[in-house]
Design an enzyme around this catalytic site. Structure first.
Site, PDB file in Angstrom:
ATOM      1  N   GLY A 201       0.836  -1.188   0.000  1.00  0.00           N
ATOM      2  CA  GLY A 201       0.000   0.000   0.000  1.00  0.00           C
ATOM      3  C   GLY A 201       0.870   1.236   0.000  1.00  0.00           C
ATOM      4  O   GLY A 201       1.705   1.415   0.896  1.00  0.00           O
TER       5      GLY A 201
ATOM      6  N   ASN B 153       3.048   2.597   3.159  1.00  0.00           N
ATOM      7  CA  ASN B 153       4.502   2.647   3.028  1.00  0.00           C
ATOM      8  C   ASN B 153       5.033   3.994   3.501  1.00  0.00           C
ATOM      9  O   ASN B 153       6.053   4.084   4.181  1.00  0.00           O
ATOM     10  CB  ASN B 153       4.921   2.437   1.571  1.00  0.00           C
ATOM     11  CG  ASN B 153       4.750   1.006   1.100  1.00  0.00           C
ATOM     12  OD1 ASN B 153       4.577   0.079   1.896  1.00  0.00           O
ATOM     13  ND2 ASN B 153       4.797   0.805  -0.208  1.00  0.00           N
TER      14      ASN B 153
ATOM     15  N   ASN C  44       1.525   8.657  -8.683  1.00  0.00           N
ATOM     16  CA  ASN C  44       1.498   7.203  -8.498  1.00  0.00           C
ATOM     17  C   ASN C  44       0.481   6.507  -9.417  1.00  0.00           C
ATOM     18  O   ASN C  44      -0.386   5.763  -8.963  1.00  0.00           O
ATOM     19  CB  ASN C  44       1.182   6.883  -7.033  1.00  0.00           C
ATOM     20  CG  ASN C  44       2.050   5.765  -6.485  1.00  0.00           C
ATOM     21  OD1 ASN C  44       2.487   4.892  -7.229  1.00  0.00           O
ATOM     22  ND2 ASN C  44       2.315   5.803  -5.200  1.00  0.00           N
TER      23      ASN C  44
ATOM     24  N   ARG D 256      -1.390   3.968 -11.620  1.00  0.00           N
ATOM     25  CA  ARG D 256      -1.460   2.513 -11.740  1.00  0.00           C
ATOM     26  C   ARG D 256      -2.281   2.191 -12.987  1.00  0.00           C
ATOM     27  O   ARG D 256      -3.502   2.305 -12.994  1.00  0.00           O
ATOM     28  CB  ARG D 256      -2.117   1.891 -10.499  1.00  0.00           C
ATOM     29  CG  ARG D 256      -1.268   1.970  -9.252  1.00  0.00           C
ATOM     30  CD  ARG D 256      -0.054   1.056  -9.340  1.00  0.00           C
ATOM     31  NE  ARG D 256       0.675   1.020  -8.084  1.00  0.00           N
ATOM     32  CZ  ARG D 256       1.650   1.838  -7.744  1.00  0.00           C
ATOM     33  NH1 ARG D 256       2.008   2.804  -8.577  1.00  0.00           N
ATOM     34  NH2 ARG D 256       2.279   1.727  -6.578  1.00  0.00           N
TER      35      ARG D 256
ATOM     36  N   GLY E  40      14.161   8.906 -11.319  1.00  0.00           N
ATOM     37  CA  GLY E  40      14.894   7.664 -11.068  1.00  0.00           C
ATOM     38  C   GLY E  40      16.270   7.882 -10.485  1.00  0.00           C
ATOM     39  O   GLY E  40      16.461   8.630  -9.517  1.00  0.00           O
TER      40      GLY E  40
ATOM     41  N   GLY F 259       8.463   0.423  -4.080  1.00  0.00           N
ATOM     42  CA  GLY F 259       8.397   1.101  -2.793  1.00  0.00           C
ATOM     43  C   GLY F 259       9.329   2.277  -2.658  1.00  0.00           C
ATOM     44  O   GLY F 259       9.225   3.049  -1.693  1.00  0.00           O
TER      45      GLY F 259
ATOM     46  N   ASP G  43       7.503   5.712  -2.675  1.00  0.00           N
ATOM     47  CA  ASP G  43       6.815   5.960  -1.405  1.00  0.00           C
ATOM     48  C   ASP G  43       7.822   6.354  -0.326  1.00  0.00           C
ATOM     49  O   ASP G  43       7.568   7.256   0.480  1.00  0.00           O
ATOM     50  CB  ASP G  43       6.052   4.718  -0.956  1.00  0.00           C
ATOM     51  CG  ASP G  43       5.071   4.229  -2.002  1.00  0.00           C
ATOM     52  OD1 ASP G  43       4.518   5.062  -2.746  1.00  0.00           O
ATOM     53  OD2 ASP G  43       4.857   3.000  -2.075  1.00  0.00           O
TER      54      ASP G  43
END
Length: 298
Positions: free
Chosen positions: A37, A41, A167, A169, A226, A254, A257
């Site tokens: 989650g 996190n 984020n 998805r 990144g 992760g 987060d």
């Protein structure tokens, strides 16, 4: 027992994560069980940094929901949780392969997807400094999308800043819905986090400066790129860039987060932007070097 408000409240779904340990999912006979989650996190990272933080959500009235709340409580996270006797806790399976891991969601109709407008009223948020959520939450259901819209209003009524991590998805909604909703929410946030690569995928913005031009109203925009680094844009000030440290990556899941948790914890301490970005990088590095979504328990 202290009655003081948490400094940060994070709201969103956490699922049980099942990961095969001996083979691909179709043939595995052994697996590990953990948590998955984005918002939880972040709470784990903020708690590890020594700040008061709460996780707000809904879980099923089932053993999986208990497992989630027990683990977060063990990490020092305050729980603002409703249990639903009629809807289950969501589950996510990871399917590892040599080409990379894929995931399979079993979250449709979950307890968290039933969050609705007013789930966190302004009165409940009194004394909270930052309310954090992500673009995953409005993708869960129409009621969750309404809840996030109302949350932005109620947080500000309570005097809190709104933090939003894009984020995206892809498996949860269409590109068209995601692009419009995520742009609207990120631009309206007081603090927004977005990956340069996901911004290019959903909005066609290829550089940090293009993302800033696309989201001009966000008070503090953080563009993560990144292993290159992260750039922060605060109002009309000159952007601040801090390169990412060199890390031997075990698994990238992760890390975004963790970056948000480090940045937000540093924001609570009032340090300059460059130090906030460095704190984000340091938190992300701790997660990149382990095969888990959450930071190691302190």
């Amino acid at each position: 027992m202290s009655t003081a408000s948490p400094e940060i409240v994070c709201i969103g779904e956490t699922m049980i994560l099942v990961t095969p340990t001996d083979a691909a999912l179709a043939s595995a006979s052994e697996a590990s069980i953990g948590l998955a989650g984005a918002e939880s996190n972040v709470t784990a990272g903020i708690a590890a940094a020594g700040h008061r933080v709460a996780w707000a959500s809904r879980v099923g009235d089932d053993p999986l929901g208990i497992r989630i709340t027990d683990e977060l409580a063990r990490r020092g996270v305050e729980l603002w949780v409703e249990r639903d006797a009629e809807a289950p806790t969501g589950v996510m399976f990871k399917d590892p392969s040599v080409e990379g891991s894929s995931v399979h969601y079993y979250r449709r109709g979950s307890a968290a997807s039933r969050m609705a407008s007013g789930f966190l009223a302004a009165e409940r948020l009194t004394g909270v400094r930052i309310v954090h959520t992500t673009g995953i939450t409005p993708a869960l259901s129409a009621s969750c999308r309404d809840m996030i819209d109302r949350l932005f209003e109620d947080a500000r009524t309570a005097g809190a800043l709104v933090s939003f991590d894009v984020n995206d998805r892809r498996a949860l909604w269409s590109l068209e819905d995601a692009a419009a909703t995520l742009a609207r929410l990120a631009d309206a946030a007081d603090i927004a986090f977005v990956g340069r690569d996901e911004a290019e995928r959903i909005w066609g913005t290829a550089t940090a400066s293009e993302i800033r031009a696309f989201l001009p109203n966000c008070a503090l925009l953080v563009v993560k790129d990144g292993d290159v680094g992260a750039t922060a844009y605060a109002g009309d000030d000159e952007p601040v860039f801090v390169p990412a440290p060199v890390v031997d990556v075990v698994e990238p899941v992760g890390a975004g987060d963790a970056f948000a948790s480090g940045f937000l914890a540093a924001a609570l301490e009032g340090v300059p932007l460059a130090e906030r970005l460095s704190a984000g990088h340091e938190a992300a590095a701790r997660v990149l070097t382990i095969a888990a979504d959450m930071p190691p328990h302190p």
